[in-house]
Design a protein around this motif. Structure first.
Motif, PDB file in Angstrom:
ATOM      1  N   VAL A  24      13.686   8.805  -6.790  1.00 24.75           N
ATOM      2  CA  VAL A  24      12.504   9.365  -6.153  1.00 24.75           C
ATOM      3  C   VAL A  24      11.442   8.280  -6.038  1.00 24.75           C
ATOM      4  O   VAL A  24      10.956   7.770  -7.056  1.00 24.75           O
ATOM      5  N   GLU A  25      11.078   7.953  -4.794  1.00 22.39           N
ATOM      6  CA  GLU A  25      10.062   6.922  -4.558  1.00 22.39           C
ATOM      7  C   GLU A  25       8.691   7.558  -4.389  1.00 22.39           C
ATOM      8  O   GLU A  25       8.567   8.719  -3.984  1.00 22.39           O
ATOM      9  N   SER A  26       7.672   6.750  -4.658  1.00 22.57           N
ATOM     10  CA  SER A  26       6.292   7.156  -4.397  1.00 22.57           C
ATOM     11  C   SER A  26       5.450   5.901  -4.216  1.00 22.57           C
ATOM     12  O   SER A  26       5.908   4.790  -4.526  1.00 22.57           O
ATOM     13  N   GLY A  27       4.241   6.090  -3.703  1.00 26.05           N
ATOM     14  CA  GLY A  27       3.313   4.974  -3.605  1.00 26.05           C
ATOM     15  C   GLY A  27       3.085   4.433  -2.214  1.00 26.05           C
ATOM     16  O   GLY A  27       2.237   3.555  -2.022  1.00 26.05           O
ATOM     17  N   GLY A  28       3.833   4.934  -1.224  1.00 26.62           N
ATOM     18  CA  GLY A  28       3.610   4.464   0.131  1.00 26.62           C
ATOM     19  C   GLY A  28       2.299   4.968   0.693  1.00 26.62           C
ATOM     20  O   GLY A  28       1.614   5.797   0.089  1.00 26.62           O
ATOM     21  N   GLY A  29       1.933   4.437   1.856  1.00 27.48           N
ATOM     22  CA  GLY A  29       0.697   4.877   2.484  1.00 27.48           C
ATOM     23  C   GLY A  29       0.251   3.910   3.547  1.00 27.48           C
ATOM     24  O   GLY A  29       1.012   3.045   3.991  1.00 27.48           O
ATOM     25  N   LEU A  30      -1.001   4.072   3.950  1.00 23.24           N
ATOM     26  CA  LEU A  30      -1.601   3.225   4.979  1.00 23.24           C
ATOM     27  C   LEU A  30      -2.536   2.227   4.313  1.00 23.24           C
ATOM     28  O   LEU A  30      -3.368   2.606   3.482  1.00 23.24           O
ATOM     29  N   VAL A  31      -2.398   0.961   4.688  1.00 18.04           N
ATOM     30  CA  VAL A  31      -3.233  -0.086   4.113  1.00 18.04           C
ATOM     31  C   VAL A  31      -3.548  -1.115   5.191  1.00 18.04           C
ATOM     32  O   VAL A  31      -2.766  -1.298   6.135  1.00 18.04           O
ATOM     33  N   GLN A  32      -4.684  -1.770   5.063  1.00 21.25           N
ATOM     34  CA  GLN A  32      -5.031  -2.816   6.011  1.00 21.25           C
ATOM     35  C   GLN A  32      -4.307  -4.119   5.665  1.00 21.25           C
ATOM     36  O   GLN A  32      -3.957  -4.358   4.498  1.00 21.25           O
ATOM     37  N   ALA A  33      -4.114  -4.936   6.669  1.00 17.87           N
ATOM     38  CA  ALA A  33      -3.497  -6.246   6.444  1.00 17.87           C
ATOM     39  C   ALA A  33      -4.287  -7.012   5.376  1.00 17.87           C
ATOM     40  O   ALA A  33      -5.520  -6.979   5.357  1.00 17.87           O
ATOM     41  N   GLY A  34      -3.536  -7.660   4.493  1.00 18.89           N
ATOM     42  CA  GLY A  34      -4.164  -8.361   3.381  1.00 18.89           C
ATOM     43  C   GLY A  34      -4.278  -7.536   2.116  1.00 18.89           C
ATOM     44  O   GLY A  34      -4.565  -8.071   1.043  1.00 18.89           O
ATOM     45  N   GLY A  35      -4.065  -6.249   2.246  1.00 18.89           N
ATOM     46  CA  GLY A  35      -4.187  -5.348   1.108  1.00 18.89           C
ATOM     47  C   GLY A  35      -2.933  -5.296   0.264  1.00 18.89           C
ATOM     48  O   GLY A  35      -1.966  -6.042   0.491  1.00 18.89           O
ATOM     49  N   SER A  36      -2.966  -4.403  -0.733  1.00 13.89           N
ATOM     50  CA  SER A  36      -1.862  -4.272  -1.686  1.00 13.89           C
ATOM     51  C   SER A  36      -1.454  -2.821  -1.850  1.00 13.89           C
ATOM     52  O   SER A  36      -2.268  -1.907  -1.674  1.00 13.89           O
TER      53      SER A  36
END
Length: 119
Positions: free
Chosen positions: A5-17
């Protein structure tokens, strides 16, 4: 119950983590400890590709396109695998999958978690 079971994905700006997590709830401890664990990704319209792998002895290998930016790690006591992703680029946009290769008992995939990196 799903094997991974994966988690932690999402939307982030370039350069982010982002930090992805993968739990293996159906692996007994000895099975998890002896398994190779990996992260794959599938960018939109492309084939699935290996991102990083961590072996039972904690040795690691990375795809060239993530070296120096991503770090794979594992916590055997928690039956967890992580992927720390830094300096994200728009081309890192993909569905990220956790993968497990158990010793003598097959391979397993998670359902995936989506990562979107905006310019």
């Amino acid at each position: 119950q799903l094997p991974l079971v994966e988690s932690g994905g999402g939307l982030v700006q370039a350069g982010g983590s982002l930090r992805l997590s993968c739990k293996a709830p159906t692996s007994i401890l000895s099975v998890f400890n002896s398994a190779d664990m990996a992260w794959y990704r599938q960018p939109p319209g492309k084939e699935r590709e290996l991102v990083a792998i961590i072996n039972p002895d904690r040795s690691t290998n990375y795809a060239d396109f993530v070296k120096g930016r991503f770090t794979i790690s594992r916590d055997n006591a928690k039956r967890m695998v992580y992927l720390q992703m830094n300096s994200l680029k728009p081309e890192d946009t993909a569905v990220y999958y956790c993968f497990q290769r158990r010793q003598n008992s097959g391979t397993y995939w998670g359902q995936g978690t989506r990562v979107t990196v905006s310019p």
